[in-house]
Design an enzyme around this catalytic site. Structure first.
Site, PDB file in Angstrom:
ATOM      1  N   GLU A 149       5.685  -3.093   1.065  1.00  0.00           N
ATOM      2  CA  GLU A 149       5.642  -3.165  -0.171  1.00  0.00           C
ATOM      3  C   GLU A 149       5.016  -1.858  -0.699  1.00  0.00           C
ATOM      4  OE1 GLU A 149       7.356  -5.002  -2.429  1.00  0.00           O
ATOM      5  OE2 GLU A 149       7.562  -6.872  -1.558  1.00  0.00           O
ATOM      6  N   VAL A 164       0.301   4.794   4.931  1.00  0.00           N
ATOM      7  CA  VAL A 164      -0.112   3.655   5.873  1.00  0.00           C
ATOM      8  C   VAL A 164       0.882   2.578   6.346  1.00  0.00           C
ATOM      9  CG1 VAL A 164      -1.793   1.803   5.885  1.00  0.00           C
ATOM     10  CG2 VAL A 164      -2.560   3.756   4.863  1.00  0.00           C
ATOM     11  N   GLY A 165       1.753   2.454   5.592  1.00  0.00           N
ATOM     12  CA  GLY A 165       3.162   1.818   5.736  1.00  0.00           C
ATOM     13  C   GLY A 165       3.667   2.076   7.118  1.00  0.00           C
ATOM     14  N   GLY A 181       0.852  -1.242  -0.064  1.00  0.00           N
ATOM     15  CA  GLY A 181      -0.106  -0.155   0.104  1.00  0.00           C
ATOM     16  C   GLY A 181       0.925   1.042   0.066  1.00  0.00           C
ATOM     17  N   CYS A 233       2.323  -0.073  -8.838  1.00  0.00           N
ATOM     18  CA  CYS A 233       3.495   0.361  -8.159  1.00  0.00           C
ATOM     19  C   CYS A 233       4.708   0.660  -8.800  1.00  0.00           C
ATOM     20  CB  CYS A 233       3.692  -0.542  -6.872  1.00  0.00           C
ATOM     21  SG  CYS A 233       3.907  -2.220  -7.404  1.00  0.00           S
TER      22      CYS A 233
HETATM   23  P1  NAD Z   1      -3.441   1.999   1.136  1.00  0.00           P
HETATM   24  O1  NAD Z   1      -2.382   2.516   1.668  1.00  0.00           O
HETATM   25  O2  NAD Z   1      -4.487   3.223   1.088  1.00  0.00           O
HETATM   26  O3  NAD Z   1      -4.136   0.837   1.658  1.00  0.00           O
HETATM   27  C1  NAD Z   1      -3.504  -0.249   1.844  1.00  0.00           C
HETATM   28  C2  NAD Z   1      -3.980  -1.128   3.014  1.00  0.00           C
HETATM   29  O4  NAD Z   1      -4.182  -0.576   4.176  1.00  0.00           O
HETATM   30  C3  NAD Z   1      -5.682  -1.519   2.584  1.00  0.00           C
HETATM   31  O5  NAD Z   1      -5.880  -2.909   3.047  1.00  0.00           O
HETATM   32  C4  NAD Z   1      -6.158  -0.682   3.586  1.00  0.00           C
HETATM   33  O6  NAD Z   1      -7.568  -1.007   4.280  1.00  0.00           O
HETATM   34  C5  NAD Z   1      -5.340  -0.286   4.800  1.00  0.00           C
HETATM   35  N1  NAD Z   1      -5.418   0.897   5.430  1.00  0.00           N
HETATM   36  C6  NAD Z   1      -5.723   2.009   4.797  1.00  0.00           C
HETATM   37  N2  NAD Z   1      -5.595   3.001   5.866  1.00  0.00           N
HETATM   38  C7  NAD Z   1      -5.465   2.408   7.164  1.00  0.00           C
HETATM   39  C8  NAD Z   1      -5.189   2.817   8.355  1.00  0.00           C
HETATM   40  N3  NAD Z   1      -5.426   4.016   8.622  1.00  0.00           N
HETATM   41  N4  NAD Z   1      -4.680   1.968   9.218  1.00  0.00           N
HETATM   42  C9  NAD Z   1      -4.512   0.647   8.922  1.00  0.00           C
HETATM   43  N5  NAD Z   1      -4.744  -0.090   7.704  1.00  0.00           N
HETATM   44  C10 NAD Z   1      -5.202   0.903   6.728  1.00  0.00           C
HETATM   45  O7  NAD Z   1      -3.088   1.698  -0.196  1.00  0.00           O
HETATM   46  P2  NAD Z   1      -3.738   1.720  -1.642  1.00  0.00           P
HETATM   47  O8  NAD Z   1      -4.140   3.375  -1.826  1.00  0.00           O
HETATM   48  O9  NAD Z   1      -4.763   0.694  -1.468  1.00  0.00           O
HETATM   49  O10 NAD Z   1      -2.645   1.272  -2.779  1.00  0.00           O
HETATM   50  C11 NAD Z   1      -1.863   2.204  -3.697  1.00  0.00           C
HETATM   51  C12 NAD Z   1      -0.397   2.074  -2.954  1.00  0.00           C
HETATM   52  O11 NAD Z   1       0.078   1.044  -3.012  1.00  0.00           O
HETATM   53  C13 NAD Z   1       0.501   3.061  -3.766  1.00  0.00           C
HETATM   54  O12 NAD Z   1       1.049   3.696  -3.125  1.00  0.00           O
HETATM   55  C14 NAD Z   1       1.137   1.896  -4.512  1.00  0.00           C
HETATM   56  O13 NAD Z   1       2.311   2.183  -5.165  1.00  0.00           O
HETATM   57  C15 NAD Z   1       1.241   0.971  -3.497  1.00  0.00           C
HETATM   58  N6  NAD Z   1       1.685  -0.507  -3.969  1.00  0.00           N
HETATM   59  C16 NAD Z   1       2.785  -1.126  -3.809  1.00  0.00           C
HETATM   60  C17 NAD Z   1       2.966  -2.368  -4.305  1.00  0.00           C
HETATM   61  C18 NAD Z   1       4.300  -3.018  -4.231  1.00  0.00           C
HETATM   62  O14 NAD Z   1       4.415  -4.078  -4.309  1.00  0.00           O
HETATM   63  N7  NAD Z   1       5.365  -2.382  -3.608  1.00  0.00           N
HETATM   64  C19 NAD Z   1       2.115  -2.967  -5.128  1.00  0.00           C
HETATM   65  C20 NAD Z   1       0.846  -2.333  -5.288  1.00  0.00           C
HETATM   66  C21 NAD Z   1       0.591  -1.179  -4.668  1.00  0.00           C
END
Ligand code: NAD
Length: 468
Positions: free
Chosen positions: A209, A191-192, A187, A243
């Site tokens: 990731e 959030v990471g 993600g 990503c």
């Molecule tokens: P996101 O960070 O919004 O969500 C990811 C996960 O985190 C979801 O399951 C969501 O429910 C959870 N989440 C959201 N807010 C939270 C909180 N406050 N507390 C705990 N959990 C929470 O990401 P997204 O918008 O779904 O995805 C897009 C991002 O993911 C982009 O930055 C993209 O580059 C990245 N991504 C990375 C890879 C990789 O392999 N490196 C692959 C795909 C996507």
């Protein structure tokens, strides 16, 4: 006890049983997951189409990526599970040293929305291969896919081995309170950080990731048409919600105008071949929701307001979640679009005069997930590879480093992530690499020279070790 902690406890209760499963038992589960996925292939394709306007073949290609991991695990798991014999050092002479890769326990996999099936199942394969129980939290932004993912997992696994937890932030937060043994997160970076802090409370190991702004360097020697063809595909694929998508291009001034025109033409050739308009094309997907479409529009509007020029594209239809594939040039550092990952089909272009300038452009965004170099000059290629940092890099192509070769570990560095997935590296990251030393008990090999009071022989050996 909440429902989530009850389900977590059930998964935890299988730790010791799963740790002792054989390679054949684990590959049977992996195969069951694959078969249950194939059974729901048409539903997954439909769901991706409803959620992101994904072309059927693009969703099928996501499943092909999964299959390559499945096959690799099935072929190699028995070998990887064997204790690895380790050569002796002087200090372990006579003993038997080995590494045993044992399961960690229960792995939480939190996925993003842009490739929900692959992001749920690729890490799951690694976790299962390593003998772990698994909890999956798919993204709430792709609910139809999440529902099918849950049904697939329920078919292939008993509930003490794998569970899917659907829901949004509340469910994610509750899950993060549980003392998982490893957390795998895909993600955004914001959030990471939340995930990493939560993992710290339980001292849980993590794989992050994440994304970021992936630079593309196009020097004056690049095969421009070739680069434009590949970058048109790499940027527009999944409407930029990838990503490892190229996010901004740093192009030598002498070829910048030509490149911008070429890539604009290539977008039309690939995505509007029937000339019905890009917005009608089956190949141009949609942004996941209106909120993200608005976010991308705001980035575009801010850039234009501050002096960026639209070379091609530029239309946004909020209701349809449509962002026209766009080439945006004369982009500068003060624009929000250079501060944030676009995650949409817009390629920003900046010019450069000499190769040192390229490093200055990249410097505020070091440690990207990917970096791409288009050049035919070996000295430039080495210079750019040696003076930048990213999770992965590709020379004269893009987006081909992930999901294509399970021998190539995938992951980020710094702000783009930590840890690796893919084949053996995925198996390793979900395993506890336990060093084991066996001491034989015969008098020739079972000697204790290090006990006090120290002998002259022991003192001689130690002091010899600290000489220059
Ligand atoms: P996101 O960070 O919004 O969500 C990811 C996960 O985190 C979801 O399951 C969501 O429910 C959870 N989440 C959201 N807010 C939270 C909180 N406050 N507390 C705990 N959990 C929470 O990401 P997204 O918008 O779904 O995805 C897009 C991002 O993911 C982009 O930055 C993209 O580059 C990245 N991504 C990375 C890879 C990789 O392999 N490196 C692959 C795909 C996507």
């Amino acid at each position: 006890m909440s429902e989530i902690s009850e389900k977590f406890a059930k998964l935890k209760s299988s730790t010791s049983r799963l740790r002792n499963t054989t390679a054949a038992e684990r590959t049977a589960r992996i195969q069951a997951l694959w078969e249950a996925t194939v059974d729901r292939k048409d539903d997954l394709i439909k769901a991706a189409h409803h959620e992101r306007g994904t072309h059927d073949l693009d969703m099928a290609a996501e499943l092909v990526m999964l299959k390559s991991e499945v096959d690799f695990f099935k072929k190699n798991l028995a070998k990887w599970m064997k204790p690895e014999k380790i050569k002796n050092s002087l200090a372990t002479m006579g003993k038997k040293c080995e590494i045993r890769r044992q399961s960690k326990g229960v792995v939480l996999n939190m996925a993003a929305y842009n490739a929900p099936t692959a992001e749920s199942f690729v890490p799951m394969l690694a976790a299962v291969a390593a003998g772990n129980a698994v909890a999956i939290k798919p993204s709430e932004l792709a609910p139809e896919s999440a529902q099918i993912i849950q049904e697939i997992v329920n078919k292939a696994f008993p509930t003490d081995e794998a569970e899917v937890f659907q829901g949004g932030v509340d469910v994610a937060k509750e899950l993060l309170k549980q003392p998982f043994d490893h957390i795998y997160y895909t993600g955004g970076t914001a959030v990471g950080k939340i995930v990493m802090k939560a993992a710290a409370d339980n001292l849980t190991s993590i794989t992050l990731e994440m994304g970021g702004k992936n630079p593309v360097i196009i020097d004056e020697t690049a095969k421009l048409e070739n680069a434009a063809t590949k970058l048109a595909w790499g940027r527009v694929m999944n409407a930029g919600q990838v990503c490892i998508a190229p996010d901004y291009a740093i192009v030598h001034e002498s070829v910048k105008d030509e490149f911008q025109n070429l890539i604009s033409e290539k977008i039309q050739e690939q995505y509007n071949s029937e000339q019905t308009g890009l917005d009608k094309s089956n190949y141009v997907p949609r942004i996941i929701n209106e909120r993200h479409t608005k976010r991308i529009k705001a980035l575009l509007d801010d850039a234009v307001k501050k002096g960026a020029t639209i070379v091609s594209g530029g239309t946004v239809n909020l209701k349809d979640c449509y962002v026209e594939p766009t080439i945006l040039t004369d982009v500068t550092e003060d624009m929000n679009i250079m501060q944030e990952e676009v995650f949409g089909p817009i390629l920003c272009v900046v010019g450069y005069q000499n190769r040192e300038d390229v490093l200055k452009h990249i410097a505020p965004r070091t440690n990207s997930l990917a970096l791409y170099i288009y050049s035919t000059n070996d000295s430039n290629i080495e210079y750019f590879l040696n003076n930048t940092s990213s999770g992965s890099a590709v020379v004269n192509n893009n987006c081909i480093q992930s999901g294509t070769n399970p021998r190539l570990p995938f992951g980020g560095i710094g702000a783009s992530g930590m840890g690796r997935i893919g084949g053996y590296e995925g198996f390793r990251s979900m395993s506890n690499e336990r060093s084991v030393v066996h001491q034989p008990l015969d008098k020739f090999r079972d000697f204790l020279i290090q006990l006090p009071p120290y002998s002259d022989r022991y003192a001689g050996l130690i002091m010899k070790g600290v000489k220059k």
